[in-house]
Motif scaffolding. Structure first.
Motif, PDB file in Angstrom:
ATOM      1  N   LYS A 249     -22.062  43.984  60.167  1.00 22.81           N
ATOM      2  CA  LYS A 249     -22.667  44.535  61.378  1.00 22.81           C
ATOM      3  C   LYS A 249     -23.757  45.543  61.036  1.00 22.81           C
ATOM      4  CE  LYS A 249     -21.318  46.740  65.733  1.00 22.81           C
ATOM      5  NZ  LYS A 249     -20.181  47.291  66.520  1.00 22.81           N
ATOM      6  N   LYS A 250     -23.487  46.428  60.061  1.00 21.57           N
ATOM      7  CA  LYS A 250     -24.476  47.423  59.657  1.00 21.57           C
ATOM      8  C   LYS A 250     -25.717  46.755  59.073  1.00 21.57           C
ATOM      9  CE  LYS A 250     -22.225  51.314  60.523  1.00 21.57           C
ATOM     10  NZ  LYS A 250     -22.755  52.336  61.473  1.00 21.57           N
ATOM     11  N   GLU A 251     -25.509  45.749  58.237  1.00 15.33           N
ATOM     12  CA  GLU A 251     -26.646  45.077  57.619  1.00 15.33           C
ATOM     13  C   GLU A 251     -27.460  44.307  58.652  1.00 15.33           C
ATOM     14  OE1 GLU A 251     -24.977  42.733  54.515  1.00 15.33           O
ATOM     15  OE2 GLU A 251     -24.930  44.403  53.085  1.00 15.33           O
ATOM     16  N   ALA A 252     -26.767  43.714  59.639  1.00 14.27           N
ATOM     17  CA  ALA A 252     -27.488  43.006  60.696  1.00 14.27           C
ATOM     18  C   ALA A 252     -28.336  43.978  61.510  1.00 14.27           C
ATOM     19  CB  ALA A 252     -26.496  42.279  61.602  1.00 14.27           C
ATOM     20  N   GLU A 253     -27.799  45.164  61.784  1.00 14.51           N
ATOM     21  CA  GLU A 253     -28.568  46.167  62.520  1.00 14.51           C
ATOM     22  C   GLU A 253     -29.774  46.626  61.710  1.00 14.51           C
ATOM     23  OE1 GLU A 253     -25.800  49.233  63.364  1.00 14.51           O
ATOM     24  OE2 GLU A 253     -24.763  48.127  64.973  1.00 14.51           O
TER      25      GLU A 253
ATOM     26  N   ALA B 282     -35.663  46.499  60.833  1.00 20.40           N
ATOM     27  CA  ALA B 282     -36.784  46.237  59.929  1.00 20.40           C
ATOM     28  C   ALA B 282     -37.731  45.199  60.520  1.00 20.40           C
ATOM     29  CB  ALA B 282     -36.251  45.769  58.578  1.00 20.40           C
ATOM     30  N   GLU B 283     -37.176  44.164  61.150  1.00 17.11           N
ATOM     31  CA  GLU B 283     -38.010  43.117  61.740  1.00 17.11           C
ATOM     32  C   GLU B 283     -38.793  43.635  62.941  1.00 17.11           C
ATOM     33  OE1 GLU B 283     -35.274  40.079  62.664  1.00 17.11           O
ATOM     34  OE2 GLU B 283     -34.954  39.454  60.570  1.00 17.11           O
ATOM     35  N   GLU B 284     -38.162  44.493  63.723  1.00 21.16           N
ATOM     36  CA  GLU B 284     -38.820  44.997  64.927  1.00 21.16           C
ATOM     37  C   GLU B 284     -39.685  46.214  64.653  1.00 21.16           C
ATOM     38  OE1 GLU B 284     -35.702  45.775  67.647  1.00 21.16           O
ATOM     39  OE2 GLU B 284     -35.229  43.651  68.012  1.00 21.16           O
TER      40      GLU B 284
ATOM     41  N   SER C  42     -34.931  50.427  58.071  1.00 20.81           N
ATOM     42  CA  SER C  42     -34.744  49.311  57.154  1.00 20.81           C
ATOM     43  C   SER C  42     -33.861  49.678  55.970  1.00 20.81           C
ATOM     44  CB  SER C  42     -36.105  48.827  56.644  1.00 20.81           C
ATOM     45  OG  SER C  42     -36.772  49.884  55.969  1.00 20.81           O
ATOM     46  N   GLU C  43     -33.559  50.969  55.816  1.00 24.77           N
ATOM     47  CA  GLU C  43     -32.733  51.383  54.694  1.00 24.77           C
ATOM     48  C   GLU C  43     -31.274  51.035  54.962  1.00 24.77           C
ATOM     49  OE1 GLU C  43     -33.333  55.466  54.006  1.00 24.77           O
ATOM     50  OE2 GLU C  43     -35.457  55.272  53.472  1.00 24.77           O
ATOM     51  N   CYS C  44     -30.579  50.664  53.901  1.00 26.58           N
ATOM     52  CA  CYS C  44     -29.161  50.320  54.021  1.00 26.58           C
ATOM     53  C   CYS C  44     -28.326  51.588  54.167  1.00 26.58           C
ATOM     54  CB  CYS C  44     -28.695  49.538  52.790  1.00 26.58           C
ATOM     55  SG  CYS C  44     -29.456  47.914  52.653  1.00 26.58           S
TER      56      CYS C  44
END
Length: 222
Positions: free
Chosen positions: A138-142, A147-149, A156-158
């Motif tokens: 879930k965190k990575e998807a967010e 990052a895309e938007e 974009s940082e993990c």
């Protein structure tokens, strides 16, 4: 403290406590019977072939009078036999305390705190807790979405925590192991195909030397 408990031995085997009570009360005078405040039968067993009665009286006078009635009395067993009773002071004088009934017993279902506790348990059953892997995904998807938007700065940082870093490493190792197994399987198949091709070439060469048509369909030597 007065010793008011009698020990009556040699009770016929097979007799029930109710039958023993009826017989004992018929022996005692009404005055002595009314003074009896504890009655228990220890039935016969393999170790002790006859039963034992424990009687407790309210006064020493009633105990002495009852003892004289019980000592030597021949008690029938209902099968034609009689057992001579032996009455004496019990070596252990204590008797069980009467059970005090709690007025609140059986009312817990109406208690407000207990009802609220049950409701919380039901809510916890309905709530499904996410696993650590699900939280990581879930965190990575967010993070990917931000990052895309082109979202907030640093989106974009993990997210780094000891648990999430461990899960990332674990997932990376599993991915590498799958890739390695896939490459090993490809290499195994390639070598197998090469062996089969060499074997077929040897068979074709042998057949050609014997004047037979190769399996591949080539013309036989004249």
């Amino acid at each position: 403290k007065q010793r008011l408990k009698l020990w009556v031995r040699n009770i016929p085997p097979g007799i029930s406590e109710e039958e023993a009570r009826e017989t004992i009360l018929s022996i005692l005078t009404p005055d002595n019977a009314s003074s009896l405040d504890y009655f228990r039968l220890s039935p016969a067993s393999k170790r002790i072939p006859t039963g034992t009665l424990y009687l407790h009286f309210k006064s020493m006078e009633k105990l002495v009078s009852s003892h004289s009635k019980l000592e030597g009395f021949r008690m029938p067993d209902g099968k034609g036999l009689e057992f001579r009773l032996i009455s004496e002071l019990s070596p252990f004088q204590k008797i069980p305390k009467k059970r005090v009934i709690d007025r609140r017993e059986g009312t817990i279902g109406k208690d407000a705190d207990f009802i609220a506790f049950q409701q919380r348990l039901e809510e916890q059953k309905e709530f499904k807790r996410e696993s650590a892997e699900q939280q990581l995904e879930k965190k990575e998807a967010e993070a990917r979405k931000l990052a895309e938007e082109g979202g907030a700065e640093g989106g974009s940082e993990c997210v780094h925590t000891p648990l999430l870093d461990y899960l990332r490493e674990k997932r990376e190792k599993e991915r590498n192991q799958k890739d390695r197994r896939r490459e090993e399987e490809k290499e195994r198949r390639r070598k197998m195909e090469e062996r089969q091709a060499r074997k077929q070439a040897e068979i074709d060469a042998y057949q050609k030397s014997r004047g037979q048509a190769p399996r591949g369909g080539g013309a036989a030597a004249a």
